[in-house]
Design an enzyme around this catalytic site. Structure first.
Site, PDB file in Angstrom:
ATOM      1  N   GLN A 222       0.825  -1.206   0.000  1.00 33.81           N
ATOM      2  CA  GLN A 222       0.000   0.000   0.000  1.00 33.81           C
ATOM      3  C   GLN A 222       0.861   1.260   0.000  1.00 33.81           C
ATOM      4  OE1 GLN A 222      -2.867  -2.352   3.094  1.00 33.81           O
ATOM      5  NE2 GLN A 222      -3.206  -0.160   3.060  1.00 33.81           N
ATOM      6  N   ARG A 372      -8.838  -1.950   8.155  1.00 30.42           N
ATOM      7  CA  ARG A 372      -9.611  -0.933   7.454  1.00 30.42           C
ATOM      8  C   ARG A 372      -9.977   0.211   8.391  1.00 30.42           C
ATOM      9  NH1 ARG A 372     -14.048  -2.218   2.859  1.00 30.42           N
ATOM     10  NH2 ARG A 372     -14.480  -0.081   2.275  1.00 30.42           N
ATOM     11  N   CYS A 373      -8.974   0.809   8.991  1.00 27.38           N
ATOM     12  CA  CYS A 373      -9.250   1.867   9.965  1.00 27.38           C
ATOM     13  C   CYS A 373      -8.002   2.694  10.151  1.00 27.38           C
ATOM     14  CB  CYS A 373      -9.725   1.211  11.252  1.00 27.38           C
ATOM     15  SG  CYS A 373      -8.959   1.681  12.766  1.00 27.38           S
ATOM     16  N   GLU A 742     -13.073   4.094   5.515  1.00 30.12           N
ATOM     17  CA  GLU A 742     -13.013   3.326   6.756  1.00 30.12           C
ATOM     18  C   GLU A 742     -14.109   3.677   7.748  1.00 30.12           C
ATOM     19  OE1 GLU A 742      -9.105   4.766   7.413  1.00 30.12           O
ATOM     20  OE2 GLU A 742      -8.151   2.984   6.596  1.00 30.12           O
TER      21      GLU A 742
END
Lengths: 788, 158
Positions: A222, A372-373, A742
């Protein structure tokens, strides 16, 4: 927001169909495992069956006797180059391959290099490793006991398993507020270890070209630019210089935070390619992915709230034990060992708050990455939203009414929280009221009362979360010293077409489309004429990557700023072409015209052509710009979610009957994509709320190490999400946007947990830790004597 | 080694394979049809779904030799003569994909499902795709994509 551009231009506010879909629906994407190079070798990894053990012998002879097995790489081999340990992003160290002992089950022990992936797997089976078991420490609270075995014996000065202590806020003021409170509530909350489990696992193809002396790595990452720098810093001593390293992050099959860290497999593959001069592929399988890649959460929190008897919240106090596994390999900004956990005052106006977190080593894989945060925001939101509900119920107040009473009011923004954050904008009551209207809150409460009379279990849960995303301002935010700006480079070709490159990397978020829309918005050039590229460090400008919902807040802003630089130059060229003063020109998307004479205009395409063919004397030719955007603040998306659950008294099964999500992510670039992000986020909120957990037995054996027992929601369990929005623009973002990928993951678990407790409150249930499995609920119902 | 003859997307292939070679690796590594993906080792995720004699199978749990003499269809076979199949159109129009990794398997399952069930209810769609995991979309738009395709196919498109 009414779009400023027509649909054929496709700027902000248009649900433009995604550009990237064309290849994906034809099976023509290029993911890491799709890359096949001539002469490519395959790497497979021998892993430890034990959670803590001394390695007494590694016998590679049988493996090396297999035709096609070329080498077995061990920690001793890497130690020759001082590559057997590597630094983590949090200034800790982690093993690439062990030379002495293993620290968790499924840890990498050795790697087999072979001509074929099946032969590599045969080689893994044939490597014989002898272990001498050591005492296993699984529970982080026991790990802190004075007699606990010290795990990190590699650190000569380490006498315990405590990694760090971090605290924030005004302890004295908080203690005072608690002492003066009319009412206090306290609850232990555990947020278990979970795994992002993107459908594509992690892997790479490393190719060291001995002639060019250049390393190219196609890698599931990423953050390709940061990885390049890390590789150069870590392997500089063996001759890898940064200009000779190219990281390519091709199509990525979901990231969610799990593709930020550098895993040992990548490093071994790179080492193997450098040593052999051949391309080397390493792709982990699902069980390796679930058992050995970095985990999220694992926070043991003790939360307390103080309030006046009229229901006014006054203070918050949280103490947390954070289980980091055997190494602190969290992916947080360097100054924030507990991430942005101090957003835990949430959407409420507190006088005082204090939080403490202690990081602890255990015999588990490294944890502390996101699911996802943004950094530890789900932990914070779960704590405050569960506690808010607990206090409301304790006071006998309706949880919605209680929230409305305590929300930060719109006129208080920009708002400085008790823990020091400056919230940019918000209108929390508007979002909650909209959710209540949409779901028919009052009617549901009536239905619940009737059902309770009949002995049926129905619950309504609310979560009114505030997020903190878009890291971040360089004065506070860096990773290993790299400031957390992000970048965009835009080139307008003579014919008015555009190529734009960004420092981030989409993993499904649709950047090729939304970034093009940002440029379309700013320059009036149609989305169809704009090509967006990311993920190749040889071509894209330097950026910190895509995680923590930072793409739109940071790189998206960079795109807007670069486009504005181009527009400034375009104005000069237009003035020259129109023989008018710059100040007399009026911009509307796609053209400059002379004020008062709208028929005298030049389109952006005319101007682009002139930039290469007829530009003013003294001006440089070309029409391009780069922006490195350093955000002045973070952004604070928010929303209110309401969930209705029905609980089966016979089985303990929780069924989400309805779920309304009202989100506010500021101005929206592509409504279709935003809604898709929320659907996905909600499903990754449902997952840990009801299904997912990575647990360990007392010997450190993983429970939930494959999709057999680590349960991702399917289309059957997932409810039909109902979404809506309010729009409160960010005052500091160039486009007023906030980020959205998110929000739903962060907000949803608490809504579901609150609904379950709401259904069971009258039975005396005060809290249930997620995941709320049928077994857990059934046991509670049995204890309360109501199970059928 | 064993000789395997099979037809993939209408094209005949004859290859020598090890008996243990999985069908998914034959497709991806040997025939270089990389649209079929791998997402797990336990036949749960469905990313590797292809059609074997018109039936959806998870190609990570089928040996290549089991496909000997058989007809296969993969995601690369959906588009015909430059025209997208309505399933493909549906995924684009309804935003039924994000990272794209589960998408080929999801589309192949849906393709076979709509042949059997041309006019499905939402519940039927959800059950039909429950052997295919998606981590990005939350399934809502995948259901809509399948509904879109069902409507188009009913109109006689493709």
């Amino acid at each position: 927001m009414v779009p400023r551009t027509p649909p054929e231009v496709g700027g902000m506010g248009h649900s433009v169909k995604r550009k990237e879909d064309a290849r994906f629906i034809r099976g023509k994407g290029t993911y890491v495992d799709d890359i096949q190079l001539p002469g490519m070798l395959y790497l497979d990894i021998v892993r430890s069956p034990l959670a803590h053990a001394r390695i007494t012998k590694i016998d590679t002879s049988k493996a090396l006797a297999i035709p096609g097995v070329l080498a077995v790489i061990t920690g001793a081999d890497l130690a020759k180059y001082n590559l057997h340990w590597m630094p983590t992003l949090m200034s800790d160290t982690q093993m690439v391959l062990p030379v002495e002992k293993v620290m968790y089950q499924a840890q990498e022990v050795a790697a087999v290099l072979a001509t074929d992936r099946y032969i590599a797997a045969d080689g893994v089976d044939a490597v014989e490793v002898a272990y001498e078991p050591l005492p296993v420490v699984v529970d982080p609270i026991k790990a802190l006991a004075p007699d606990a075995p010290v795990l990190r014996t590699d650190k000569t000065d380490k006498k315990d398993n405590h990694i760090w202590h971090w605290e924030w806020g005004d302890r004295a003021a908080t203690d005072r507020a608690f002492a003066e409170a009319d009412v206090t509530v306290r609850q232990d909350i555990y947020l278990p270890r979970i795994h992002v489990a993107s459908i594509e696992t992690c892997g790479c193809v490393a190719h060291f070209d001995r002639v060019a002396d250049k390393l190219t790595v196609w890698m599931t990452t990423q953050a390709p630019h940061a990885i390049r720098t890390v590789f150069a810093l870590v392997a500089g001593h063996v001759g890898l210089a940064e200009h000779k390293i190219r990281i390519i992050s091709p199509d990525i099959g979901g990231g969610f935070g799990g593709k930020v860290p550098v895993y040992p497999g990548y490093v071994i593959a790179v080492a193997a390619s450098v040593l052999t001069g051949k391309p080397v592929k390493w792709v982990e399988d699902r069980m390796e992915n679930l058992q050995a890649d970095s985990f999220a959460r694992d926070y043991h929190m003790t939360c307390e709230l103080a309030a006046r008897k009229d229901g006014t919240l006054t203070a918050l106090r949280i103490k947390t034990i954070a289980d980091h596994g055997y190494a602190d390999a969290a992916a947080n900004p360097s100054k924030f060992p507990a991430g942005l956990f101090h957003i835990c005052t949430g959407s409420y106006d507190f006088q005082a708050a204090h939080v403490e977190v202690d990081g602890v080593y255990t015999n588990k894989p490294p944890g502390g990455i996101a699911y996802r945060c943004s950094f530890r925001v789900t932990e914070a939101v779960h704590a405050i939203e569960r506690m808010t509900d607990l206090m409301a119920h304790h006071l006998g107040m309706d949880p919605a009414e209680f929230r409305l009473k305590n929300f930060i009011r719109p006129e208080q923004f920009p708002y400085r929280s008790a823990l020091g954050w400056e919230y940019d904008s918000g209108n929390y009551a508007a979002a909650l009221r909209k959710a209540m209207d949409r779901i028919g809150y009052a009617e549901l409460r009536r239905e619940q009362a009737e059902k309770r009379q009949r002995g049926e279990l129905m619950g309504i849960g609310i979560s009114s979360f505030t997020e903190i995303v878009g890291a971040g301002p360089s004065k506070h935010f860096d990773i290993l010293g790299l400031k957390m700006f992000d970048s965009a480079e835009i080139r307008v070709h003579p014919t008015g077409k555009v190529i734009a490159r960004f420092g981030t990397r989409s993993q499904g978020q649709g950047h090729e489309t939304t970034y093009a829309q940002i440029i379309a918005e700013e320059l009036g050039i149609p989305v169809a004429d704009i090509q967006v590229e990311e993920g190749d460090t040889d071509t894209a400008p330097y950026g910190l990557g895509t995680y923590a919902s930072r793409s739109t807040p940071v790189a998206g802003a960079a795109g807007a700023m670069a486009a504005r630089k181009i527009r400034d130059k375009a104005r000069k060229i237009a003035a020259y072409l129109l023989e008018a003063a710059e100040d007399d020109l009026v911009w509307e998307p796609g053209r400059f015209s002379v004020a008062g004479a709208p028929h005298r205009f030049k389109t952006i395409q005319d101007i682009a052509f002139a930039a290469y063919t007829n530009h003013p004397q003294g001006m440089e030719a070309g029409l391009e710009a780069v922006s490195y955007y350093d955000p002045p603040n973070l952004t604070y998306p928010f929303g209110s979610y309401i969930c209705v659950v029905d609980i089966d008294k016979g089985t303990g099964q929780v069924k989400v009957r309805r779920f309304v999500a009202v989100d506010d992510c500021g101005n929206i670039i592509n409504p279709m994509i935003v809604e898709g992000q929320i659907h996905g986020g909600l499903t990754m909120g449902l997952a840990p709320a009801l299904y997912e957990e990575i647990a360990y037995d007392e010997n450190g054996n993983i429970q939930g190490g494959s999709f057999i027992d680590y349960l991702l929601p399917t289309a059957v369990e997932t409810p039909r999400w109902e979404t809506d929005k309010t729009t409160t623009p960010s005052p500091h973002h160039p486009l007023g946007a906030k980020g959205v990928g998110e929000s739903a993951t962060v907000g949803a678990p608490a809504a579901i947990a609150n609904a379950v407790v709401d259904a069971l409150w009258h039975l005396g249930v005060r809290h249930v830790d997620i995941p709320i499995t049928p077994a857990k609920v059934w046991k509670l119902l049995r204890e309360k004597g109501v199970s059928e | 080694m064993m000789r395997v003859q099979l037809t993939v997307n209408g094209e005949r292939h004859e290859v020598e394979v090890e008996p243990r070679l999985l069908l998914v690796h034959l497709l991806r590594d040997v025939l270089r049809l990389t649209g079929t993906h791998i997402g797990c080792d336990t036949t749960h995720c469905g990313a590797c779904t292809v059609l074997l004699e018109d039936r959806p199978v998870k190609s990570c749990t089928v040996f290549a030799v089991q496909a000997n003499g058989k007809r296969l269809m993969t995601v690369e076979g959906l588009e015909r003569n430059g025209t997208l199949h309505p399933i493909q159109e549906g995924f684009v129009q309804e935003h039924g994909l994000q990272c794209g990794y589960c998408t080929p398997g999801m589309m192949m399952t849906s393709y076979a499902f709509l042949k059997r069930t041309p006019n499905p209810s939402e519940d039927e769609i959800r059950h039909a795709i429950s052997g295919n995991l998606c981590r990005c979309t939350g399934y809502v738009n995948i259901v809509k994509a399948v509904q879109y395709a069902a409507a188009r196919l009913q109109e006689g498109g493709a």
